[in-house]
Each structure stands twice: as C-alpha cells, then as structure tokens.
Motif scaffolding. Structure first.
Motif, PDB file in Angstrom:
ATOM      1  N   ILE A   1      47.897  70.374  -7.996  1.00 41.76           N
ATOM      2  CA  ILE A   1      47.412  70.066  -9.341  1.00 41.76           C
ATOM      3  C   ILE A   1      46.385  68.942  -9.286  1.00 41.76           C
ATOM      4  N   SER A   2      45.608  68.832 -10.344  1.00 44.62           N
ATOM      5  CA  SER A   2      44.533  67.837 -10.390  1.00 44.62           C
ATOM      6  C   SER A   2      45.107  66.426 -10.533  1.00 44.62           C
ATOM      7  N   PRO A   3      44.324  65.405 -10.141  1.00 41.23           N
ATOM      8  CA  PRO A   3      44.776  64.020 -10.351  1.00 41.23           C
ATOM      9  C   PRO A   3      45.046  63.719 -11.819  1.00 41.23           C
ATOM     10  N   GLN A   4      44.275  64.347 -12.711  1.00 42.07           N
ATOM     11  CA  GLN A   4      44.476  64.117 -14.153  1.00 42.07           C
ATOM     12  C   GLN A   4      45.847  64.624 -14.606  1.00 42.07           C
ATOM     13  N   LEU A   5      46.212  65.835 -14.165  1.00 44.15           N
ATOM     14  CA  LEU A   5      47.522  66.372 -14.537  1.00 44.15           C
ATOM     15  C   LEU A   5      48.630  65.579 -13.868  1.00 44.15           C
ATOM     16  N   ARG A   6      48.431  65.179 -12.615  1.00 41.27           N
ATOM     17  CA  ARG A   6      49.439  64.341 -11.948  1.00 41.27           C
ATOM     18  C   ARG A   6      49.666  63.054 -12.726  1.00 41.27           C
ATOM     19  N   ALA A   7      48.566  62.460 -13.193  1.00 34.02           N
ATOM     20  CA  ALA A   7      48.683  61.219 -13.973  1.00 34.02           C
ATOM     21  C   ALA A   7      49.457  61.460 -15.261  1.00 34.02           C
ATOM     22  N   GLN A   8      49.180  62.563 -15.928  1.00 37.65           N
ATOM     23  CA  GLN A   8      49.886  62.866 -17.172  1.00 37.65           C
ATOM     24  C   GLN A   8      51.380  63.080 -16.928  1.00 37.65           C
TER      25      GLN A   8
ATOM     26  N   SER B   1      61.529  51.714 -12.690  1.00 39.32           N
ATOM     27  CA  SER B   1      61.003  53.042 -12.364  1.00 39.32           C
ATOM     28  C   SER B   1      59.914  53.442 -13.347  1.00 39.32           C
ATOM     29  N   ALA B   2      60.095  53.088 -14.606  1.00 39.77           N
ATOM     30  CA  ALA B   2      59.081  53.402 -15.622  1.00 39.77           C
ATOM     31  C   ALA B   2      57.765  52.713 -15.296  1.00 39.77           C
ATOM     32  N   ALA B   3      57.833  51.436 -14.922  1.00 40.96           N
ATOM     33  CA  ALA B   3      56.620  50.694 -14.590  1.00 40.96           C
ATOM     34  C   ALA B   3      55.929  51.288 -13.367  1.00 40.96           C
ATOM     35  N   ALA B   4      56.714  51.703 -12.375  1.00 42.36           N
ATOM     36  CA  ALA B   4      56.142  52.289 -11.157  1.00 42.36           C
ATOM     37  C   ALA B   4      55.425  53.602 -11.463  1.00 42.36           C
ATOM     38  N   GLU B   5      56.035  54.442 -12.304  1.00 45.24           N
ATOM     39  CA  GLU B   5      55.406  55.716 -12.667  1.00 45.24           C
ATOM     40  C   GLU B   5      54.117  55.482 -13.453  1.00 45.24           C
ATOM     41  N   ALA B   6      54.143  54.542 -14.386  1.00 48.26           N
ATOM     42  CA  ALA B   6      52.951  54.249 -15.179  1.00 48.26           C
ATOM     43  C   ALA B   6      51.833  53.685 -14.308  1.00 48.26           C
ATOM     44  N   LYS B   7      52.208  52.825 -13.335  1.00 44.53           N
ATOM     45  CA  LYS B   7      51.206  52.261 -12.423  1.00 44.53           C
ATOM     46  C   LYS B   7      50.572  53.374 -11.586  1.00 44.53           C
ATOM     47  N   ALA B   8      51.385  54.331 -11.156  1.00 44.82           N
ATOM     48  CA  ALA B   8      50.849  55.453 -10.382  1.00 44.82           C
ATOM     49  C   ALA B   8      49.840  56.244 -11.217  1.00 44.82           C
ATOM     50  N   ALA B   9      50.141  56.431 -12.493  1.00 43.32           N
ATOM     51  CA  ALA B   9      49.228  57.154 -13.385  1.00 43.32           C
ATOM     52  C   ALA B   9      47.924  56.393 -13.571  1.00 43.32           C
TER      53      ALA B   9
ATOM     54  N   THR C   1      43.648  57.350 -12.351  1.00 42.33           N
ATOM     55  CA  THR C   1      42.658  57.617 -13.403  1.00 42.33           C
ATOM     56  C   THR C   1      41.734  56.422 -13.605  1.00 42.33           C
ATOM     57  N   GLY C   2      40.887  56.169 -12.644  1.00 46.32           N
ATOM     58  CA  GLY C   2      39.972  55.044 -12.762  1.00 46.32           C
ATOM     59  C   GLY C   2      38.573  55.432 -13.167  1.00 46.32           C
ATOM     60  N   ASN C   3      38.280  56.728 -13.227  1.00 44.98           N
ATOM     61  CA  ASN C   3      36.924  57.174 -13.544  1.00 44.98           C
ATOM     62  C   ASN C   3      36.678  57.196 -15.042  1.00 44.98           C
ATOM     63  N   GLU C   4      35.418  57.148 -15.428  1.00 45.54           N
ATOM     64  CA  GLU C   4      35.059  57.179 -16.853  1.00 45.54           C
ATOM     65  C   GLU C   4      35.544  58.448 -17.520  1.00 45.54           C
ATOM     66  N   SER C   5      35.543  59.554 -16.787  1.00 45.77           N
ATOM     67  CA  SER C   5      35.979  60.827 -17.364  1.00 45.77           C
ATOM     68  C   SER C   5      37.481  60.843 -17.646  1.00 45.77           C
ATOM     69  N   ASP C   6      38.219  59.914 -17.041  1.00 47.58           N
ATOM     70  CA  ASP C   6      39.673  59.854 -17.205  1.00 47.58           C
ATOM     71  C   ASP C   6      40.111  58.745 -18.157  1.00 47.58           C
TER      72      ASP C   6
ATOM     73  N   GLU D   1      40.759  58.300 -21.293  1.00 50.42           N
ATOM     74  CA  GLU D   1      41.844  58.481 -22.265  1.00 50.42           C
ATOM     75  C   GLU D   1      43.197  58.515 -21.572  1.00 50.42           C
ATOM     76  N   ILE D   2      43.277  59.216 -20.435  1.00 50.72           N
ATOM     77  CA  ILE D   2      44.539  59.243 -19.694  1.00 50.72           C
ATOM     78  C   ILE D   2      44.848  57.857 -19.148  1.00 50.72           C
ATOM     79  N   ASN D   3      43.824  57.144 -18.703  1.00 46.80           N
ATOM     80  CA  ASN D   3      44.011  55.805 -18.175  1.00 46.80           C
ATOM     81  C   ASN D   3      44.569  54.854 -19.231  1.00 46.80           C
ATOM     82  N   VAL D   4      44.055  54.975 -20.452  1.00 43.34           N
ATOM     83  CA  VAL D   4      44.556  54.150 -21.546  1.00 43.34           C
ATOM     84  C   VAL D   4      46.022  54.457 -21.811  1.00 43.34           C
ATOM     85  N   ARG D   5      46.385  55.727 -21.826  1.00 41.04           N
ATOM     86  CA  ARG D   5      47.792  56.103 -22.038  1.00 41.04           C
ATOM     87  C   ARG D   5      48.678  55.567 -20.921  1.00 41.04           C
ATOM     88  N   ALA D   6      48.168  55.614 -19.684  1.00 35.84           N
ATOM     89  CA  ALA D   6      48.938  55.086 -18.554  1.00 35.84           C
ATOM     90  C   ALA D   6      49.144  53.580 -18.685  1.00 35.84           C
ATOM     91  N   ARG D   7      48.101  52.867 -19.078  1.00 34.46           N
ATOM     92  CA  ARG D   7      48.212  51.418 -19.261  1.00 34.46           C
ATOM     93  C   ARG D   7      49.192  51.080 -20.391  1.00 34.46           C
TER      94      ARG D   7
END
Length: 356
Positions: free
Chosen positions: A83-90, A107-115, A119-124, A126-132
């Motif tokens: 799967i794509s990095p975007q879906l993995r992050a979600q 565990s929650a913090a670790a999963e969110a940090k992984a997300a 997602t560090g790119n400009e195209s990501d 929105e997902i990056n904001v949700r992860a943060r």
C-alpha cells in the motif's frame, strides 16, 4: 484501479456499509464492510479488500469499539509493502486513535509519530496535519504537556489558507485543548474561537456536535462556566439529538451537564447524573474523569465518605488509562480536601503503602 470487475454481492455489501455509516449506525456499518471485505478477498480483489477493511476499522472507531478497530487496522499494516505511504499513514492514525481510546497512550503516540513521519511532502499535508493532531492528543493525555505544546507550535506553522477549513478547525481545536491543559486559558479560548469560526453545522453537523461537546468540557475543566460555555453544551446536545451519537458521546454530554450543574452550585443534580454515568462500561479515561468529578460533587454535598471512595476509583481508572499524572491529581485532591489521616487510611487500604 481494481483488479477485477465488481460482483453484485460485493456491490450490495459495500452499499449497505456506506448507508449504515451515513446513518451513524456504525456497528452495522462495520459488519457490512467486513462482509464486503471477505467477498473482495475471495474474488482476489485486493484493492477493494483494503478499502472495505479500512472502512470497517473506521466504523469500529466511530462506534468506540477501539479494540476491534485496532485489530482490523493491523491487518492493513501487515500489508504495508503493498500500500502507499499515504494509506499506511492513515492506518497508523486510525490505530493511534484506537489505542488512545483504549488508554494505551504510549502506543497511540508511537502510531501517530509513524504517520507523521510518512507524510512530510506538500501533497500529504492534510494527512500530516491529522497525524500531528493524533500525536498531540496522545501526548497531552499522557501528561507530556511540554512535548505536546512543542508539537502544537509545529502544527500551527502548517495551518494556511490553502488548508481545508474543517481540517484547520480541527487543528485549532487540538491546539486549544493543549493550551487549556497547560493552564493558559486565554490561549485555549482563543484557539477554540478560531476553531468555531471554521466549523459550520450546515456543512458537517457531526463535527459541529463533537467540537462543541469537547470545547464545553475543556472550558468546564478550566472553571469557565460562562454563557459561551452553556451555548457549547446546548449546541452539542441539540446536534446530537438530530444526528444521534455513540454511547460514549452520550456519556460525555451527560458529564458536561453534570459539570455545569456542579459549577453552578447544584451539586445534588451533578451527583444524580454522575452516579449513573459511572456505572457505564467505557474507556478508563472517561470513567476516571467522571469519578473525579463525582468525588468533588460529593464533597460539595458534605458526603466525605462517598467522596473518598469516588476519588479512589478515579485514581484507579486513570492508572488503567495510562495517565498517572491524572491519577496523582486525584490522590493530591483527596489528600488536600480530606486531610492527611484520611489520605493515609485510604492509601493503606488501596495500596498497602502509607506514604511515609
């Protein structure tokens, strides 16, 4: 693009799942999404299987079935290379939210940090904001407020006019929450006001309800019991009457009402509501908050024995939720309000340790 044409059985199950979700029948949505996923897997349609497995996990999360959500999402993580990095992050974000709901805050913090790391790119963005947002929420619940506030500063720098208004509102919302927890009430109110201006009941009544419910809770925790806080409570109650809500949503609304009654000087009404709330089977963090407030309400009515028991229950639930700072807060409150001897007696009974 899907690998195979969609069968009628799959299409019917997917349609049922999405209809149930649209109607906020999240348990049925999860069941139908699971049926669709099984059909897709049997037909060799892995893209559809992933889509329905994700929907199933989302629906479990919306139904506050956190363990089932994490279990469903974990099957997608095992498929990470496909799967794509975007879906993995979600998926990591879903697991972070599920772990937080279960009180597994590290565990929650670790999963969110992984997300966030995925997602560090400009195209990501929105997902990056949700992860943060998920990372900040987990850190704050863990009592790691300095870390949470540092992440808030990073998140604030990501918000721009190009960001979807609903997503920007959620970012302001979580930053305001941390400000409240850091005892910076003016900043908390400022960020929650910014969030309120971005949300619209006409666009998304569900988000409107959740925000007003949560904002009321943060205001009440800061002892801000003004007209704006009451409006938040009433908006959340009205919106939930229209759209319905999960068991945990309804419990949190009732806790807010009880807190308002307590701050308004009607401790007896608060006790009546909270005694019922505290019998529910729900997340330990929610029960810890409810028992802590019930202990304070009992004190206001003069029932010290009941207060002592309620505060001890609060400490136990906070420990179970992985929030030792909140457990200590309950113990400190018990010690301050009920006296040293009462505190020692309680500590001996609960832990076998007298504190000396």
């Amino acid at each position: 693009m899907r690998q195979h044409s969609v069968s009628s059985a799959y299409a019917a199950a997917e349609l049922r799942a999405r209809e149930h979700r649209a109607n906020h029948d999240f348990s049925e949505a999860a069941m139908s999404a699971g049926e669709a996923a099984d059909i897709a897997l049997n037909e060799g349609d892995l893209e559809s299987w992933r889509s329905m497995t994700y929907l199933r996990a989302e629906s479990y999360l919306s139904d506050a079935n956190f363990e089932a959500c994490a279990e469903a999402a974990s099957t997608l993580v095992k498929d990470a290379q496909a799967i794509s990095p975007q879906l993995r992050a979600q998926v990591h974000i879903l697991m972070a939210q599920a772990h937080q709901g279960s009180g597994l805050l590290d565990s929650a913090a670790a999963e969110a940090k992984a997300a966030a790391d995925l997602t560090g790119n400009e195209s990501d963005v929105e997902i990056n904001v949700r992860a943060r947002q998920a990372l900040i929420a987990a850190l704050a619940d863990s009592g790691k407020l300095s870390e949470a506030w540092s992440e808030c500063k990073e998140l604030a720098g990501v918000i721009s006019d190009e960001l979807d208004e609903q997503l920007a509102g959620k970012a302001y919302w979580v930053i305001g929450n941390v400000a409240f927890l850091c005892d910076d009430v003016p900043e908390g109110l400022r960020y929650h006001e910014l969030a309120a201006t971005t949300f619209s009941p006409a666009r998304n009544l569900n988000v409107w309800a959740k925000f007003n419910k949560a904002s009321a809770a943060m205001r009440l925790a800061a002892n801000v019991a003004d007209a704006d806080t009451l409006r938040c409570i009433e908006r959340a109650e009205l919106a939930t009457d229209v759209i319905g809500g999960s068991e945990i949503d309804l419990l949190l609304l009732r806790r807010n009402r009880a807190h308002w009654s307590y701050l308004a000087g009607d401790a007896a009404s608060a006790v009546a509501i909270l005694e019922d709330v505290c019998t529910a089977t729900t997340a330990s963090q929610v029960l810890g908050d409810a028992w802590f407030l019930l202990g304070r309400a009992y004190l206001a009515t003069g029932d010290k024995n009941a207060a002592r028991q309620a505060l001890s229950e609060a400490a136990v639930h906070f420990e179970s939720a992985g929030a030792p700072h909140r457990a200590q807060q309950a113990r400190d409150f018990l010690k301050a309000e009920l006296g040293r001897e009462s505190f020692r007696s309680w500590l001996l009974r609960v832990t076998g340790f007298d504190g000396n």
